[in-house]
Design a protein around this motif. Sequence first.
Motif, short mmCIF file in Angstrom:
data_model
loop_
_atom_site.label_atom_id
_atom_site.label_comp_id
_atom_site.label_asym_id
_atom_site.label_seq_id
_atom_site.Cartn_x
_atom_site.Cartn_y
_atom_site.Cartn_z
N LYS A 113 0.83 -1.22 0.00
CA LYS A 113 0.00 0.00 0.00
C LYS A 113 0.86 1.27 0.00
CE LYS A 113 -4.19 -1.98 1.99
NZ LYS A 113 -3.91 -3.33 1.53
N LEU A 114 1.97 1.23 0.74
CA LEU A 114 2.88 2.37 0.73
C LEU A 114 3.47 2.59 -0.67
CD1 LEU A 114 4.84 1.96 4.09
CD2 LEU A 114 3.19 3.75 3.51
N CYS A 115 3.78 1.50 -1.36
CA CYS A 115 4.32 1.62 -2.72
C CYS A 115 3.30 2.25 -3.65
CB CYS A 115 4.76 0.26 -3.26
SG CYS A 115 6.29 -0.33 -2.52
N GLU A 116 2.05 1.84 -3.53
CA GLU A 116 0.99 2.43 -4.35
C GLU A 116 0.88 3.94 -4.07
OE1 GLU A 116 -2.65 0.30 -3.60
OE2 GLU A 116 -1.75 -1.61 -4.22
N GLU A 117 0.89 4.29 -2.79
CA GLU A 117 0.80 5.71 -2.42
C GLU A 117 2.02 6.47 -2.93
OE1 GLU A 117 -0.64 9.26 -1.07
OE2 GLU A 117 -1.69 7.37 -1.39
N TRP A 118 3.20 5.86 -2.82
CA TRP A 118 4.43 6.49 -3.30
C TRP A 118 4.32 6.79 -4.80
CZ3 TRP A 118 8.62 8.86 -1.67
CH2 TRP A 118 9.68 9.04 -2.56
N GLU A 119 3.85 5.81 -5.57
CA GLU A 119 3.70 6.00 -7.01
C GLU A 119 2.72 7.14 -7.31
OE1 GLU A 119 2.73 2.18 -8.67
OE2 GLU A 119 4.65 1.34 -8.05
N ASN A 120 1.62 7.20 -6.57
CA ASN A 120 0.65 8.29 -6.75
C ASN A 120 1.27 9.65 -6.42
OD1 ASN A 120 -1.41 6.55 -7.57
ND2 ASN A 120 -2.15 6.27 -5.48
N MET A 121 2.04 9.69 -5.34
CA MET A 121 2.69 10.94 -4.95
C MET A 121 3.70 11.39 -6.01
SD MET A 121 3.18 10.28 -0.85
CE MET A 121 4.40 11.56 -0.71
N VAL A 122 4.47 10.45 -6.52
CA VAL A 122 5.47 10.79 -7.55
C VAL A 122 4.78 11.36 -8.78
CG1 VAL A 122 7.15 9.79 -9.17
CG2 VAL A 122 7.26 9.20 -6.75
N LYS A 123 3.70 10.70 -9.22
CA LYS A 123 2.96 11.20 -10.39
C LYS A 123 2.42 12.61 -10.13
CE LYS A 123 1.51 6.67 -11.97
NZ LYS A 123 0.41 5.70 -12.00
N SER A 124 1.85 12.82 -8.97
CA SER A 124 1.31 14.14 -8.64
C SER A 124 2.40 15.19 -8.59
CB SER A 124 0.58 14.10 -7.29
OG SER A 124 -0.53 13.24 -7.35
N LEU A 125 3.51 14.87 -7.97
CA LEU A 125 4.61 15.83 -7.88
C LEU A 125 5.22 16.12 -9.24
CD1 LEU A 125 6.27 14.79 -4.52
CD2 LEU A 125 5.19 16.97 -5.06
N GLU A 126 5.31 15.09 -10.09
CA GLU A 126 5.83 15.32 -11.44
C GLU A 126 4.93 16.30 -12.18
OE1 GLU A 126 6.25 11.39 -13.10
OE2 GLU A 126 8.31 11.23 -12.36
N GLU A 127 3.62 16.20 -11.97
CA GLU A 127 2.70 17.14 -12.61
C GLU A 127 2.86 18.55 -12.04
OE1 GLU A 127 -1.36 16.09 -13.20
OE2 GLU A 127 -0.85 13.99 -13.57
N LEU A 128 3.12 18.62 -10.73
CA LEU A 128 3.26 19.92 -10.09
C LEU A 128 4.56 20.62 -10.48
CD1 LEU A 128 1.99 19.18 -6.48
CD2 LEU A 128 0.90 20.67 -8.17
N ILE A 129 5.66 19.89 -10.43
CA ILE A 129 6.97 20.53 -10.65
C ILE A 129 7.51 20.26 -12.03
CG2 ILE A 129 7.55 20.55 -8.19
CD1 ILE A 129 9.32 18.12 -8.64
N GLY A 130 6.88 19.37 -12.78
CA GLY A 130 7.34 19.06 -14.13
C GLY A 130 8.45 18.04 -14.11
N VAL A 131 8.50 17.28 -15.15
CA VAL A 131 9.57 16.30 -15.31
C VAL A 131 10.73 17.03 -15.96
CG1 VAL A 131 10.20 14.11 -16.40
CG2 VAL A 131 7.88 14.45 -15.56
N LYS A 132 11.94 16.76 -15.52
CA LYS A 132 13.11 17.43 -16.09
C LYS A 132 13.11 17.29 -17.61
CE LYS A 132 16.28 17.34 -12.28
NZ LYS A 132 17.61 17.04 -11.80
N GLY A 133 13.41 18.38 -18.25
CA GLY A 133 13.46 18.37 -19.71
C GLY A 133 12.17 18.87 -20.34
N GLU A 134 11.08 18.92 -19.60
CA GLU A 134 9.82 19.43 -20.13
C GLU A 134 9.73 20.92 -19.82
OE1 GLU A 134 6.39 17.35 -18.75
OE2 GLU A 134 7.04 15.44 -19.58
#
Length: 119
Positions: A92-113
Amino acid sequence: MNEQEHIDKLMLELRRGTITIGVLSQLSSPQYGYSLVTRLNDKGVQVEPGTLYPLLRRLEKQGLLDSSWDTNEARPRKYYVLSEMGKSVYEKLCEEWENMVKSLEELIGVKGEKENGDD
């Protein structure tokens, strides 16, 4: 407080939040404390024994880890492994981690974008 002190403090807070999932990720097979420190450090997760051992005891007390002593060596070692509940919590922590990473990538952008996804 200067900029570097702010950065150091925030990095410490960020690391504290990720060490638990890092530790759980390495306990699908039994590990003793020092082997776990070495294994985590080898994978780029710097953790001090003074941080790890209290965390292991806390996770064991919470029922997330099982432990056993190996007294066959010259120095007895306490081995830790995920309990059944620990495996479920880790998933469950891994699932939450993946969700957080996706959300943060949308907030701060993926490098190169470009900012806000503009082309």
